[in-house]
Motif scaffolding. Sequence first.
Motif, PDB file in Angstrom:
ATOM      1  N   ASP A   1      69.594-120.738  16.803  1.00 16.87           N
ATOM      2  CA  ASP A   1      70.208-121.957  17.298  1.00 16.87           C
ATOM      3  C   ASP A   1      69.578-122.336  18.631  1.00 16.87           C
ATOM      4  O   ASP A   1      69.310-121.471  19.468  1.00 16.87           O
ATOM      5  CB  ASP A   1      71.713-121.760  17.492  1.00 16.87           C
ATOM      6  CG  ASP A   1      72.454-121.617  16.174  1.00 16.87           C
ATOM      7  OD1 ASP A   1      71.910-122.012  15.127  1.00 16.87           O
ATOM      8  OD2 ASP A   1      73.585-121.119  16.198  1.00 16.87           O
TER       9      ASP A   1
ATOM     10  N   ASP B   1      79.691-125.170  16.949  1.00 13.84           N
ATOM     11  CA  ASP B   1      78.959-124.512  15.867  1.00 13.84           C
ATOM     12  C   ASP B   1      79.822-123.366  15.357  1.00 13.84           C
ATOM     13  O   ASP B   1      80.248-122.512  16.134  1.00 13.84           O
ATOM     14  CB  ASP B   1      77.615-123.982  16.380  1.00 13.84           C
ATOM     15  CG  ASP B   1      76.698-123.508  15.269  1.00 13.84           C
ATOM     16  OD1 ASP B   1      77.150-123.405  14.105  1.00 13.84           O
ATOM     17  OD2 ASP B   1      75.527-123.230  15.559  1.00 13.84           O
TER      18      ASP B   1
ATOM     19  N   ASP C   1      70.407-125.972  14.143  1.00 15.70           N
ATOM     20  CA  ASP C   1      71.496-125.117  13.690  1.00 15.70           C
ATOM     21  C   ASP C   1      71.026-124.210  12.572  1.00 15.70           C
ATOM     22  O   ASP C   1      70.659-124.670  11.503  1.00 15.70           O
ATOM     23  CB  ASP C   1      72.659-125.995  13.200  1.00 15.70           C
ATOM     24  CG  ASP C   1      73.812-125.169  12.663  1.00 15.70           C
ATOM     25  OD1 ASP C   1      74.111-124.114  13.247  1.00 15.70           O
ATOM     26  OD2 ASP C   1      74.430-125.599  11.672  1.00 15.70           O
TER      27      ASP C   1
END
Length: 176
Positions: A64, A50, A154
């Motif tokens: 997240d 990420d 996300d």
Amino acid sequence: TELADVADRGNVSGDPAGAAAAWSGADDASFSFALAQDAQGLYLVARVRDDVLVRSAAHAPNGDALVLTLAGPGASPTAPMHVEELLFYPGDPGNYAGVVRTRAGRVVAAAQLVEAPVRGGGGIVLEAMIPWSAMGPVGAGNRDALRGRLAYQDADDPARPASMVSSAPRAAVTGR
């Protein structure tokens, strides 16, 4: 054990405002994972990629998180399925611990969770153990019949709804 990779635009979903459309590939949000079980519980290891980690000591719903959805048979063939959704919020090593919560927000105190940054940055490695006793009817039922889905929620901005990169469509575990 090899980790299963999940990094495919076909498995990205999100809010109507376009979080899924903003997904820019595997470095933006993807993960590899493995699951194992024994008589005590379920074990998860995941390596998340990420580019922007959104996490806080409050473990906000828009942060997240890895999202594990498990579905198991009811007590009889006509009983509804039992579904449990667990969110694994990473901590920030040296600052605050990660936490496992149910979708309803209850902390799963018996769960064990550790995380570390991916070597070179750009993500985290997460390991967790969740006792079957902490998973209600899903953990108490026929574990050989469990079905599941793992997704990565996300959020590149805590004020914006998150997109999801998933190992399977949501319908795979919510239907009979």
